[in-house]
Scaffold this motif. Structure first.
Motif, short mmCIF file in Angstrom:
data_model
loop_
_atom_site.label_atom_id
_atom_site.label_comp_id
_atom_site.label_asym_id
_atom_site.label_seq_id
_atom_site.Cartn_x
_atom_site.Cartn_y
_atom_site.Cartn_z
N PHE A 167 4.91 7.99 -7.08
CA PHE A 167 4.42 8.12 -8.36
C PHE A 167 5.18 9.10 -9.20
CE2 PHE A 167 1.22 9.59 -11.70
CZ PHE A 167 1.06 8.45 -12.27
N GLN A 205 1.59 -0.64 -9.90
CA GLN A 205 1.17 0.34 -8.60
C GLN A 205 2.37 0.85 -8.15
OE1 GLN A 205 -2.37 -0.37 -5.75
NE2 GLN A 205 -0.48 -0.76 -4.36
N LYS A 209 -0.33 3.61 -12.03
CA LYS A 209 -1.09 4.26 -11.31
C LYS A 209 -0.27 4.36 -9.85
CE LYS A 209 -5.66 4.30 -13.50
NZ LYS A 209 -7.00 4.09 -13.12
N PRO A 210 -0.48 5.45 -9.32
CA PRO A 210 0.00 5.38 -7.80
C PRO A 210 -0.71 4.40 -6.82
CG PRO A 210 -1.27 7.18 -8.07
CD PRO A 210 -1.21 6.72 -9.65
N TYR A 211 -2.02 4.21 -7.06
CA TYR A 211 -2.72 3.33 -6.21
C TYR A 211 -4.15 2.74 -6.90
CZ TYR A 211 -4.62 1.54 -1.92
OH TYR A 211 -5.40 0.69 -1.10
N LYS A 223 1.78 6.08 -3.73
CA LYS A 223 1.24 7.41 -3.83
C LYS A 223 2.45 8.30 -3.66
CE LYS A 223 -3.50 7.06 -2.28
NZ LYS A 223 -4.54 7.40 -1.28
N LYS A 224 3.29 8.05 -2.74
CA LYS A 224 4.30 8.85 -2.67
C LYS A 224 5.62 8.80 -3.80
CE LYS A 224 4.22 8.62 2.43
NZ LYS A 224 4.88 8.10 3.78
N ASN A 284 -7.85 1.27 -5.85
CA ASN A 284 -8.75 1.20 -4.99
C ASN A 284 -9.28 -0.21 -5.04
OD1 ASN A 284 -8.73 3.77 -3.42
ND2 ASN A 284 -9.62 4.55 -5.03
N SER A 337 0.69 -1.27 0.08
CA SER A 337 -0.08 -0.04 0.25
C SER A 337 0.78 1.27 -0.09
CB SER A 337 -0.74 0.02 1.31
OG SER A 337 -0.34 -0.09 2.36
N GLN A 338 2.10 1.08 0.26
CA GLN A 338 2.82 2.55 0.56
C GLN A 338 3.76 2.56 -0.64
OE1 GLN A 338 2.36 4.23 3.15
NE2 GLN A 338 0.74 2.97 3.66
#
Length: 370
Positions: free
Chosen positions: A235, A229, A258-260, A232-233, A262, A201-202
């Motif tokens: 990307f 993936q 993509k950063p993440y 987020k940090k 869902n 997730s990170q």
């Protein structure tokens, strides 16, 4: 079990910090909520990702401010211990106010205050630990739990509680019903060999850097579809590097970056091969999707649990292994090629993975709360 005056059964669910603690807790919370005649209160840190996830649900979020125990700086132990004490008091106030019938904790520092308060106020609690090497919160608080649920048989040795159950991890219902063809269609992908690259997730810099080097080769030379993936940090950094390594990647219809995501169920069900960290929940979802995975365990995970998780999978013939310190574009590509070029090996690993899949963990854990 007692019930409240309004006849609804109230549950406190707690777990946070990482997806490995949050998603199992949410899976059980969803199951209990959908069963009806229940109220769900989720205790977590409002600054963590559990707040973002739970705020989309029909639960009441109860905040506690607590962080992980500092492992090196002794001077930080005193303010940390004070913070934990206040969090336990806060959790105790919630218990007195809402009078839960039972508490479920899925491990990690976020779950500790509610479980400690539950012990003090004599509220029964159940614990679930997702790792082959259970975390410190589970090990320390499990003696007083009414039951302990585990994902791995080998974790029993570390738990001083006779009422242990090996249930696997709770996973989302969609893993049981979504087909590979439907998943690919939903993503706009074709029916061809698909690789998922994810660092939890990170996100994971080491995996991201190796992937950037070989993305073009996988698409152009091996005709693979790649779902990447980045976290987020990371990307923006990945985008910058990819624009140099493969300037036209955004126009490549076989690549999704993509950063993440869902909806990880659709991503995993669309994939044949994965490159992944070795968190227990990720492994459970990879198993449920029948994916041949190259595990790159996070080397600094608490109690080195990711290495133990990954090695368990390799021993079962259900994955390949690559140390974080050894991952480069070259080493990663070599393992992916090994699976692409040896169809029998790819199929064997996928079949062994499916044998380890557990689909009823959520129901079994929910029963322990009754």
């Amino acid at each position: 079990m007692k019930t409240n005056s309004d006849s609804k059964i109230r549950y406190f669910i707690t777990g946070g910090g990482t997806g490995g603690h949050i998603y199992p807790a949410v899976a059980v919370a969803d199951y209990l909520y959908n069963r009806g005649n229940t109220e769900i209160f989720y205790i977590g840190n409002p600054k963590n990702m559990e707040y973002e996830i739970v705020s989309q649900k029909a639960y009441t979020f109860l905040p506690v401010k607590v962080q992980g125990m500092p492992r090196k700086l002794k001077l930080r132990l005193i303010p940390w211990a004070t913070e934990v004490l206040f969090a336990v008091v806060q959790a105790g106030i919630y218990i007195i106010k809402y009078k839960p019938d039972a508490i479920l904790g899925t491990g990690g520092y976020v779950s500790a205050p509610a479980l400690i308060a539950g012990k003090i106020l004599k509220i029964p609690y159940v614990m679930h630990d997702c790792d082959a090497n259970p975390g410190i919160v589970t090990r320390k608080l499990s003696p007083w739990a009414s039951a302990v649920s585990l994902a791995f048989e080998c974790a029993k040795d570390a738990i001083p509680n006779k009422n242990c159950h090996v249930n696997g991890n709770p996973i989302r219902e969609k893993f049981k019903t979504l087909t590979k063809d439907e998943a690919r269609k939903n993503l706009g992908l074709q029916n061809k060999l698909t690789l998922c690259i994810m660092g939890g997730s990170q996100g994971a810099n080491s995996i991201n850097n190796a992937a950037v080097e070989i993305l073009k080769t996988l698409s152009k030379d091996f005709d693979m579809q790649i779902i990447f993936q980045t976290g987020k940090k990371n990307f923006a950094k990945v985008e910058e590097k990819l624009s140099i390594a493969y300037p036209d990647y955004k126009n490549d219809k076989k690549i999704i970056v993509k950063p993440y995501f869902n909806d990880m169920v659709t991503i995993l069900k669309a994939s044949d091969i994965a490159v992944s960290r070795a968190g227990s929940l990720s492994i459970s979802e990879l198993n449920a999707s029948g994916i041949a995975t190259i595990f790159v365990p996070y080397p600094f995970a608490a109690a080195d649990h990711q290495r133990r998780n990954a090695k368990f999978m390799v021993e079962k013939g259900a994955g390949l292994y690559l140390e974080d310190s050894e991952i480069t574009g070259e080493t990663l590509l070599a393992l992916i090629k090994e699976l692409i070029e040896n169809k029998e090996k790819l199929q064997t690993i996928q079949e062994n993975t499916k044998k380890l899949a557990v689909f009823d963990g959520t129901e079994k854990i929910a029963k322990l709360l009754n």
